[in-house]
Structure formats: structure tokens, C-alpha cells
Write a protein that holds these residues in place. Structure first.
Motif, PDB file in Angstrom:
ATOM      1  N   TRP A 227       0.814  -1.211   0.000  1.00 51.14           N
ATOM      2  CA  TRP A 227       0.000   0.000   0.000  1.00 51.14           C
ATOM      3  C   TRP A 227       0.850   1.265   0.000  1.00 51.14           C
ATOM      4  CZ3 TRP A 227      -3.902  -1.661   4.379  1.00 51.14           C
ATOM      5  CH2 TRP A 227      -4.825  -2.575   3.852  1.00 51.14           C
ATOM      6  N   TRP A 228       2.085   1.176   0.453  1.00 48.44           N
ATOM      7  CA  TRP A 228       2.913   2.371   0.607  1.00 48.44           C
ATOM      8  C   TRP A 228       3.398   2.850  -0.759  1.00 48.44           C
ATOM      9  CZ3 TRP A 228       3.384   4.749   5.268  1.00 48.44           C
ATOM     10  CH2 TRP A 228       4.246   5.830   5.326  1.00 48.44           C
ATOM     11  N   ASP A 229       3.108   4.109  -1.080  1.00 49.58           N
ATOM     12  CA  ASP A 229       3.536   4.715  -2.344  1.00 49.58           C
ATOM     13  C   ASP A 229       4.981   5.179  -2.191  1.00 49.58           C
ATOM     14  OD1 ASP A 229       3.980   6.105  -4.660  1.00 49.58           O
ATOM     15  OD2 ASP A 229       2.223   7.411  -4.490  1.00 49.58           O
ATOM     16  N   GLN A 230       5.898   4.478  -2.854  1.00 55.18           N
ATOM     17  CA  GLN A 230       7.316   4.792  -2.705  1.00 55.18           C
ATOM     18  C   GLN A 230       7.716   6.087  -3.392  1.00 55.18           C
ATOM     19  OE1 GLN A 230       9.885   1.188  -3.178  1.00 55.18           O
ATOM     20  NE2 GLN A 230       7.940   0.123  -3.473  1.00 55.18           N
ATOM     21  N   GLY A 231       6.841   6.629  -4.225  1.00 56.73           N
ATOM     22  CA  GLY A 231       7.132   7.903  -4.869  1.00 56.73           C
ATOM     23  C   GLY A 231       6.584   9.098  -4.124  1.00 56.73           C
ATOM     24  N   ALA A 232       5.845   8.864  -3.036  1.00 52.93           N
ATOM     25  CA  ALA A 232       5.263   9.954  -2.248  1.00 52.93           C
ATOM     26  C   ALA A 232       5.974  10.058  -0.904  1.00 52.93           C
ATOM     27  CB  ALA A 232       3.767   9.712  -2.048  1.00 52.93           C
ATOM     28  N   ASP A 233       5.836  11.211  -0.244  1.00 50.33           N
ATOM     29  CA  ASP A 233       6.497  11.397   1.040  1.00 50.33           C
ATOM     30  C   ASP A 233       5.627  10.856   2.175  1.00 50.33           C
ATOM     31  OD1 ASP A 233       4.495  13.276   1.392  1.00 50.33           O
ATOM     32  OD2 ASP A 233       5.817  15.009   1.206  1.00 50.33           O
ATOM     33  N   LEU A 234       6.146  10.972   3.393  1.00 45.69           N
ATOM     34  CA  LEU A 234       5.463  10.430   4.565  1.00 45.69           C
ATOM     35  C   LEU A 234       4.088  11.057   4.744  1.00 45.69           C
ATOM     36  CD1 LEU A 234       5.416   8.808   7.235  1.00 45.69           C
ATOM     37  CD2 LEU A 234       6.619  10.730   8.307  1.00 45.69           C
ATOM     38  N   ALA A 235       4.001  12.382   4.622  1.00 47.01           N
ATOM     39  CA  ALA A 235       2.728  13.063   4.852  1.00 47.01           C
ATOM     40  C   ALA A 235       1.670  12.608   3.854  1.00 47.01           C
ATOM     41  CB  ALA A 235       2.934  14.579   4.783  1.00 47.01           C
ATOM     42  N   ASP A 236       2.038  12.520   2.591  1.00 43.05           N
ATOM     43  CA  ASP A 236       1.060  12.097   1.581  1.00 43.05           C
ATOM     44  C   ASP A 236       0.587  10.666   1.824  1.00 43.05           C
ATOM     45  OD1 ASP A 236       1.166  14.535   0.323  1.00 43.05           O
ATOM     46  OD2 ASP A 236       2.628  13.912  -1.192  1.00 43.05           O
ATOM     47  N   ASN A 237       1.507   9.784   2.209  1.00 42.39           N
ATOM     48  CA  ASN A 237       1.123   8.403   2.465  1.00 42.39           C
ATOM     49  C   ASN A 237       0.198   8.295   3.666  1.00 42.39           C
ATOM     50  OD1 ASN A 237       2.291   6.110   0.759  1.00 42.39           O
ATOM     51  ND2 ASN A 237       4.062   7.464   0.946  1.00 42.39           N
ATOM     52  N   LEU A 238       0.529   8.991   4.754  1.00 38.32           N
ATOM     53  CA  LEU A 238      -0.328   8.912   5.937  1.00 38.32           C
ATOM     54  C   LEU A 238      -1.687   9.548   5.680  1.00 38.32           C
ATOM     55  CD1 LEU A 238       2.120   9.583   8.910  1.00 38.32           C
ATOM     56  CD2 LEU A 238       1.077   7.428   8.212  1.00 38.32           C
ATOM     57  N   LEU A 239      -1.718  10.623   4.891  1.00 34.86           N
ATOM     58  CA  LEU A 239      -3.003  11.246   4.574  1.00 34.86           C
ATOM     59  C   LEU A 239      -3.886  10.277   3.792  1.00 34.86           C
ATOM     60  CD1 LEU A 239      -4.749  13.807   4.622  1.00 34.86           C
ATOM     61  CD2 LEU A 239      -3.648  14.483   2.469  1.00 34.86           C
ATOM     62  N   ARG A 240      -3.303   9.567   2.855  1.00 39.06           N
ATOM     63  CA  ARG A 240      -4.080   8.638   2.019  1.00 39.06           C
ATOM     64  C   ARG A 240      -4.444   7.365   2.766  1.00 39.06           C
ATOM     65  NH1 ARG A 240      -2.234   4.422  -1.027  1.00 39.06           N
ATOM     66  NH2 ARG A 240      -0.081   5.119  -0.676  1.00 39.06           N
ATOM     67  N   LEU A 241      -3.509   6.835   3.569  1.00 39.38           N
ATOM     68  CA  LEU A 241      -3.712   5.521   4.184  1.00 39.38           C
ATOM     69  C   LEU A 241      -4.376   5.579   5.548  1.00 39.38           C
ATOM     70  CD1 LEU A 241      -0.277   3.839   3.343  1.00 39.38           C
ATOM     71  CD2 LEU A 241      -2.475   3.449   2.215  1.00 39.38           C
ATOM     72  N   ALA A 242      -4.278   6.747   6.238  1.00 37.51           N
ATOM     73  CA  ALA A 242      -4.723   6.756   7.631  1.00 37.51           C
ATOM     74  C   ALA A 242      -5.589   7.938   8.019  1.00 37.51           C
ATOM     75  CB  ALA A 242      -3.498   6.714   8.560  1.00 37.51           C
ATOM     76  N   CYS A 243      -5.533   9.031   7.314  1.00 39.42           N
ATOM     77  CA  CYS A 243      -6.157  10.269   7.799  1.00 39.42           C
ATOM     78  C   CYS A 243      -7.387  10.684   7.009  1.00 39.42           C
ATOM     79  CB  CYS A 243      -5.125  11.403   7.811  1.00 39.42           C
ATOM     80  SG  CYS A 243      -3.828  11.171   9.036  1.00 39.42           S
ATOM     81  N   ARG A 244      -8.058   9.719   6.414  1.00 37.82           N
ATOM     82  CA  ARG A 244      -9.319   9.983   5.729  1.00 37.82           C
ATOM     83  C   ARG A 244     -10.356   8.968   6.203  1.00 37.82           C
ATOM     84  NH1 ARG A 244      -6.926  10.837  -0.407  1.00 37.82           N
ATOM     85  NH2 ARG A 244      -6.154  12.965  -0.086  1.00 37.82           N
ATOM     86  N   PRO A 245     -11.618   9.357   6.266  1.00 34.88           N
ATOM     87  CA  PRO A 245     -12.642   8.383   6.671  1.00 34.88           C
ATOM     88  C   PRO A 245     -12.597   7.149   5.779  1.00 34.88           C
ATOM     89  CG  PRO A 245     -13.564  10.600   6.618  1.00 34.88           C
ATOM     90  CD  PRO A 245     -12.188  10.706   6.022  1.00 34.88           C
ATOM     91  N   GLY A 246     -12.591   5.981   6.399  1.00 35.72           N
ATOM     92  CA  GLY A 246     -12.531   4.729   5.650  1.00 35.72           C
ATOM     93  C   GLY A 246     -11.169   4.429   5.061  1.00 35.72           C
ATOM     94  N   ALA A 247     -10.121   5.117   5.521  1.00 36.88           N
ATOM     95  CA  ALA A 247      -8.768   4.888   5.001  1.00 36.88           C
ATOM     96  C   ALA A 247      -8.341   3.448   5.261  1.00 36.88           C
ATOM     97  CB  ALA A 247      -7.779   5.857   5.650  1.00 36.88           C
ATOM     98  N   PRO A 248      -7.478   2.901   4.392  1.00 33.24           N
ATOM     99  CA  PRO A 248      -7.127   1.475   4.504  1.00 33.24           C
ATOM    100  C   PRO A 248      -6.601   1.061   5.867  1.00 33.24           C
ATOM    101  CG  PRO A 248      -6.371   2.348   2.404  1.00 33.24           C
ATOM    102  CD  PRO A 248      -6.887   3.516   3.183  1.00 33.24           C
ATOM    103  N   LEU A 249      -5.710   1.846   6.458  1.00 30.74           N
ATOM    104  CA  LEU A 249      -5.143   1.431   7.741  1.00 30.74           C
ATOM    105  C   LEU A 249      -6.168   1.518   8.868  1.00 30.74           C
ATOM    106  CD1 LEU A 249      -1.526   2.937   7.613  1.00 30.74           C
ATOM    107  CD2 LEU A 249      -2.289   0.615   7.077  1.00 30.74           C
ATOM    108  N   LEU A 250      -7.090   2.497   8.788  1.00 28.21           N
ATOM    109  CA  LEU A 250      -8.153   2.555   9.788  1.00 28.21           C
ATOM    110  C   LEU A 250      -9.048   1.334   9.697  1.00 28.21           C
ATOM    111  CD1 LEU A 250      -9.383   6.273   9.780  1.00 28.21           C
ATOM    112  CD2 LEU A 250      -8.101   5.105  11.558  1.00 28.21           C
ATOM    113  N   THR A 251      -9.448   0.997   8.494  1.00 28.81           N
ATOM    114  CA  THR A 251     -10.322  -0.164   8.289  1.00 28.81           C
ATOM    115  C   THR A 251      -9.617  -1.457   8.668  1.00 28.81           C
ATOM    116  OG1 THR A 251     -11.396   1.019   6.471  1.00 28.81           O
ATOM    117  CG2 THR A 251     -11.732  -1.370   6.599  1.00 28.81           C
ATOM    118  N   GLU A 252      -8.344  -1.558   8.305  1.00 25.93           N
ATOM    119  CA  GLU A 252      -7.603  -2.783   8.585  1.00 25.93           C
ATOM    120  C   GLU A 252      -7.428  -3.002  10.085  1.00 25.93           C
ATOM    121  OE1 GLU A 252      -5.836  -6.332   7.316  1.00 25.93           O
ATOM    122  OE2 GLU A 252      -7.025  -4.812   6.253  1.00 25.93           O
ATOM    123  N   GLY A 253      -7.237  -1.926  10.838  1.00 28.09           N
ATOM    124  CA  GLY A 253      -7.102  -2.070  12.282  1.00 28.09           C
ATOM    125  C   GLY A 253      -8.331  -2.702  12.900  1.00 28.09           C
TER     126      GLY A 253
END
Length: 672
Positions: A206-232
Motif C-alpha cells: 500500500w505504501w507509495d514509494q514515490g510519495a512522502d510520509l505526509a502524503d502516504n499517511l493522509l491517504r492511508l490513515a487520515c481519511r474516513p474509511g482509510a485502509p489502515l483505519l479499516t484494517e485495524g
């Protein structure tokens, strides 16, 4: 998602496949660890029928299996579309008939889901295997994510007990394995990603190697229904047993309540059975000081899965606000909290790296344990202690810091003090040797019966590390090579590798080395003569001199590390101290285009004679730790009458420095 790693598991499956009349195999592991991908990879190029259980009624499962068999086995008399399997006996008999002439692999994935609606299936399988033994080339492989269920299949009272020839448990990737999924990241960034999501292949993908830490966390964790939130939530719902205690125990540990009584007070119930189950599921790890006996009550608990620790310890605090749409606003606070969280995963990655080195033989012989250590009350905590031998004596003490760069001098001093407080095998700081012949404050290890070494770990750099100290960075921990090879970037060349091999194999070895500078670039070449014993010996892995007759000279130029195994760390550090001093290198490579040679026949250049004794004396104890009784390393200098040349120094059994006291010889000699 590309398939990487799992070489050991694939090799085990290949061996099972090639064996004569194998019984069935079982593959288990948590969800998301890549079981299905492994089985698909193994099935490539083989006749195979694969069926994944989905909790359907028995009729539905059999109908789906019939469709898969019809696709995989075309041209048979029975039309499975018109006459699907009636029951499991019918299915197994038909598949066995299809395997009379050539092997057929049948994979029953998510086996617990099938058994949930067909509870008779384990008994049916047992009768089928007993009835058809030696009469069919059918290879049965069952797989499942319900760890407890897959373990119960093999227990003594289970119908299939004793009927598995292979049992594989898949676990998340270790750090160097996870690196294969993050090839575009720097080692330091790999360490960060691994500390957040762990070694589960899906999370790493899931980690986008072309994006920085902030962009990855925003996409994976800091949006409603984000993958890491759902996976937890999914992990807590599917991996953890039902009931209030397992989730409560996990939350308690994630919040820092790591001792048994603290957990008990938090959940207001006895947590013993729940903790045992979570440990069995590998969601929680039970830690005790590695120097303590197995029955020690000095235990603590930690979340073993990096992603679950991040979700419970950090992300869940902000979950409510993220679901309300405030994730982007709180993202800076989330990022700021990561440094405080990632220390523990980094320490475990460091310990895992030491275990990897121990398996490769790079930490010495007879390593029996690697783990943390602390004294009563949690004082004097040491991140890693390596024990060796039946008496479990310490041979290494290690400290890991979640920082890009650390000062090795200060950390090593504090580490020595903590080591002394924990074990009597380590002398107090006042007892450490000084300039009159032993290791002073700059030493990379400890004296005494254990002769323990130090190891320091940071993400990118360890400054001012004591000579002989093992330094570890993210570049080492997330190195994709296994086992790790000595670095090629230093001036240590073939001659040292060859000498290390000779010492390890207990072979007399004589070497000369040459440091050459051309166009300002230093290089080492070496010449060695290996005396074979009794017509046997040679390199254990087919190395440079393994096939040569007794006493024949072997030349090796620019073939560093070709012997196939890592050099002894003590030898590496000793050579580094001898050759990589600034004034030696500066003198050797001074001036663009300079062409100089410094070898055993030429002593007119540089300050080698003065540098070698001072630096080698510090590192000599590590040769003794490696079991080398005599070590003569460096460049010879003219002696007295008759210009007899004597070695610059001799590191004897005591590890002390005795300039000019060794017998005459070539530039480097090692004996055990």
C-alpha cells in the motif's frame, strides 16, 4: 503486487512435492501474510486444482470445487458441469482417479471455512488418505488463516493427527525481507515504513514509494474509511478471539501497561489465559531478560505486530476525529508523535538483525540467544544481549537509538555501565584497561571472562564509535543480501578475507598485502600461500585455494569477498584500525595521479610503522575472542642486524600489544 521472498517456504514445498508418496501438507498463518500468493506461485507449471472456502453450504462448496476441477482437468469422461460432486467422498475419489498416471496438486484454501459447513470433512479425509495410500499420485494441501483451527488439525485427538508430511507456518516478513518490497526507498525510510506497518506484504504494497510520509499517511490513515483505519478494525475483529478481554488486553499493552499486574488492574480480570492465546497468535510477545532462566517471573509484554502497535498506540487516539473529516488538520500532530512510537519497533529490528548475523556465523560460535535485558525495577535496560555457550555467557551488548545519527562514544560508555550492573562477567568502568596495555574508554568491548563486544545502532550514522565496536544502521538491517556480506567499500581486500577463512578453518596461512594508489584511488591486492594439512582442507565453500596442492602459492587480485562467507568481525575491525587511519590513507593516495606502493618489501612511504601498533592494540581482544592464538597483521619494518624484518606487532592469547616480539614472518599470519 509482485511476489518476493518466501524462498525457504518454496524450497520446503518443492521437497514435499518430490518426495515419494507424500501425505498431505498444511500451510497456516495470519491473514494478509501471503499464503495464497505462495500457493499460487508453487502451483505454477503444475497440474493443480485450487478451491477457496467461503463458508458456503456443503452443496455450494462442492459445486464450486467441481467448476474449478472442470477448468483444470479438461477432456475427462465425467462432465462436472452436468454432474457436480455429490459429497466429499465423491470429490476425493474423482480427483484421485485423475492422478493415477501423473501428479495432481489439490489445494483447499481457507480450510476452516469449508469445515464450518462440512464438519465431517477431516474424518472423510483421514479415511480417504488411509484407503488410497500408495495407489494415487494426488498431492493434497490444506491452508487456512484461522491459526488456532489450523493448529488443532494436527493435535493428537484430531482426525488428521499424524497425517501431515509438511507443516508450514507463514509469518510477516522480517526487516531484510520487507526491504524487497520497498526497493525505491532509502534504508532509513524503509525502517520508518516497517516500524509503522510491519512485515505484512499487503500493507507494504500500500505504501507509495514515490510519495512522502505526509502524503502516504493522509491517504492511508487520515481519511474516513482509510485502509489502515479499516484494517485495524478488521484485525481486531478477525484475528482476535471474541470477547471483551483480548481487545482490552491489547489496548492495555499498547498504552504502556506491559506488566502482568498492570494489565490485570486495567481489565479488572485475570489475563493469564488471554495473554497465552495472544502469544500463541503472535499478536503479543512475552519478554523476559535474556540472562534470566526460562521460569523467571520478571516478564513484560509487548505488541508483536508493528501495524497493530501503531494502530492501537497511535492511530486509534485520533480515529474519531479522522472519521469526522479532520484528518488533514491533525496530520502534523500524528507525524510528530511517530518518533516516540518507533523506538520499540526499531529495537526489535536491531535484535532481529543480530539473530540474522548469528545464523550467518558473524557473531562467533555457539550463539544460543539474543534478547533484551534489564535489572530489577526495569533499570539498566539493554536493548540486545547476545549469549553463547552452554553457560550462556554474554558475548555482545547492544544499544539501538531511533535517531539518524548518534555519538558512539557517549552511548558506549553508558552501555558499559549498564552491562556491568547486570552481569558480573563485565567489569566496572574503573577496571577497564588503559594505555599500559589494555582497552581503555575507547575500547569497542569489555575484558574479563566473557570478552563481550559492544554494538551500536542508529538509522544512518554512528559517530566516534570505539574501535572494534559493531556499528549497525538501517542500511545493514534492511540489506537485501542474505546472509550479509562484508562491505566492499573499505580498503579491506582479498588478503583479509582469505586470512579470516584460514583462521576459521584452523589452517596455517601466510599472506602479503599491497596498498596501491593510482589516480588517487586506493586499492588492495594480496598474495597468499595456504599450507594444506594431510592433503585435505581447502576452502569449505570452494573458495580461492580449495583445490590447490600443498604449499602452492595462490595469487588473488581484486577478487575481494569471493570466498562466499563473511569475515570474522574482529579481523575486519583489526584491519580497519590498521589501514584506514587518515594519515596512512592520505599518504598513500596523496596527489592526483600519484602511483605509490606500500608493501612488505617497501617501508619508505607513510607512517605505517607508527600507526599500526597503536591502533591494533585496541582491536586485538577481538581476535582473541575469535579464538585466534597468534595474529600478526600489518607491514613489516627493518629489524636490527642483517636487516632482519620483524612484524610490527603480535596479538597473542592475551590480546596485548608486544611490538617487535613476534617471530619473523610475512605481513599477515593467523593461527588458532
Amino acid at each position: 503486487m509482485a511476489f518476493v521472498n518466501r524462498t525457504d517456504e518454496l524450497a520446503a514445498l518443492e521437497a514435499w512435492w518430490r518426495s515419494t508418496d507424500p501425505r498431505q501438507a498444511v500451510v497456516g498463518g495470519r491473514r494478509r501474510v501471503g499464503k495464497t500468493a505462495l500457493l499460487q506461485r508453487f502451483a505454477q507449471g503444475r497440474r493443480s486444482v485450487s478451491h477457496t472456502g467461503a463458508g458456503r453450504a456443503a452443496v455450494g462448496e462442492l459445486a464450486q470445487l467441481s467448476r474449478q476441477a472442470a477448468i483444470a482437468l479438461p477432456g475427462r469422461i465425467r462432465d462436472l458441469a452436468a454432474r457436480p460432486y455429490l459429497d466429499w467422498d465423491d470429490a476425493l475419489d474423482d480427483l484421485a482417479a485423475a492422478a493415477e498416471q501423473e501428479p495432481l496438486l489439490v489445494i483447499l484454501d481457507e480450510f476452516p471455512e469449508i469445515v464450518a459447513t462440512s464438519p465431517e470433512l477431516p474424518g472423510v479425509l483421514r479415511a480417504f488418505l488411509d484407503r488410497t495410500a500408495g495407489r494415487t499420485r494426488l498431492r493434497m494441501l490444506v491452508c487456512g488463516s484461522a491459526v488456532r483451527h489450523m493448529t488443532a488439525l494436527q493435535e493428537q485427538r484430531a482426525p488428521l493427527y499424524g497425517r501431515f508430511d509438511l507443516s508450514l507456518s507463514l509469518h510477516p516478513f522480517r526487516p531484510h525481507e520487507a526491504a524487497l518490497m520497498l526497493p525505491s526507498l532509502t534504508p532509513s525510510d524503509r525502517a520508518l515504513v516497517y516500524g509503522l506497518v510491519g512485515g505484512v506484504p499487503l500493507y507494504l504494497s500500500w505504501w507509495d514509494q514515490g510519495a512522502d510520509l505526509a502524503d502516504n499517511l493522509l491517504r492511508l490513515a487520515c481519511r474516513p474509511g482509510a485502509p489502515l483505519l479499516t484494517e485495524g478494525q478488521l484485525v481486531l475483529a478477525t484475528e482476535v478471539e471474541h470477547g471483551e478481554y483480548p481487545a482490552a488486553v491489547l489496548h492495555a499493552i499498547a498504552e504502556g501497561r506491559t506488566q502482568y499486574n498492570e494489565i490485570k488492574d486495567y481489565i479488572r480480570a485475570e489475563p493469564a489465559r488471554t495473554l497465552d492465546r495472544l502469544v500463541e497468535l503472535r499478536l503479543v510477545e512475552r519478554l523476559m531478560p535474556v540472562t534470566e532462566p526460562a521460569r523467571s517471573r520478571r516478564r513484560v509484554y509487548r505488541i508483536a505486530d508493528n501495524f497493530l502497535a501503531f494502530y492501537l498506540g497511535v492511530l486509534s487516539r485520533y480515529r474519531a476525529e479522522i472519521e469526522r473529516g479532520s484528518g488533514k488538520a491533525l496530520l502534523p500532530v500524528l507525524i510528530e508523535s511517530l518518533d516516540g512510537h518507533l523506538g520499540k519497533p526499531w529495537e526489535e529490528a536491531f535484535r532481529e538483525h543480530l539473530r540474522r548475523l548469528a545464523v550467518a556465523g558473524a557473531l562467533g560460535r555457539d550463539i544460543v540467544a539474543v534478547g533484551p535485558c534489564w535489572s530489577a525495577g526495569g533499570q539498566n535496560e539493554i536493548d540486545a544481549v547476545v549469549l553463547a555457550g552452554r553457560d550462556r555467557h554474554p558475548v555482545l551488548f547492544g544499544e539501538a537509538k531511533w535517531a539518524r545519527s548518534v555519538d558512539g562514544r557517549g552511548i558506549s560508555s553508558r552501555l558499559l555501565e549498564k552491562a556491568n550492573a547486570i552481569t558480573s562477567a563485565v567489569p566496572a568502568a574503573s577496571e577497564r584497561q588503559t594505555d599500559d596495555g589494555a582497552a581503555g574508554p575507547d575500547s569497542g568491548g569489555t575484558e574479563g571472562s566473557a570478552r563481550a563486544r559492544l554494538a551500536l545502532c542508529a538509522r544512518e550514522e554512528i559517530r566516534n564509535a570505539p574501535p572494534g565496536c559493531l556499528t549497525v544502521t538501517a542500511a545493514d538491517i534492511f540489506d537485501q543480501q542474505y546472509p550479509p556480506e562484508p562491505r566492499r567499500s573499505s580498503l579491506i581486500g582479498t588478503w583479509l578475507e582469505y586470512a579470516a577463512w584460514a583462521a576459521a578453518c584452523e589452517r596455517p596461512m601466510v599472506l602479503s598485502c599491497r596498498l596501491t594508489s593510482r589516480r588517487g584511488a586506493p586499492s588492495l591486492t594480496g598474495r597468499g600461500r595456504h599450507e594444506r594439512q594431510g592433503g585435505e582442507g581447502g576452502h569449505p565453500r570452494g573458495g580461492p585455494a580449495g583445490d590447490r596442492p600443498t604449499g602452492q602459492r595462490a595469487d588473488h587480485e581484486n577478487t575481494a569477498l569471493d570466498h562466499g562467507g563473511p569475515a570474522d568481525p574482529g579481523l575486519v575491525e583489526l584491519a580497519r584500525a590498521c589501514l584506514l587511519q587518515d594519515d596512512v590513507v592520505d599518504d598513500a593516495v596523496h596527489g592526483a595521479g600519484a602511483q605509490r606502493e606500500i608493501d612488505a618489501e617497501d617501508h619508505g612511504h607513510g607512517d605505517i610503522g607508527r600507526n599500526v601498533p597503536a591502533q591494533a592494540g585496541r582491536s586485538a581482544p577481538y581476535l582473541a575472542q575469535a579464538g585466534v592464538r597468534e595474529a600478526v597483521l600489518g607491514f613489516e619494518q627493518p629489524g636490527a642486524a642483517g636487516q632482519e624484518k620483524v612484524p610490527v606487532f603480535d596479538a597473542g592469547p592475551g590480546g596485548g600489544q608486544r611490538p617487535g616480539q613476534a617471530r619473523p614472518g610475512r605481513a599477515a599470519r593467523y593461527r588458532r
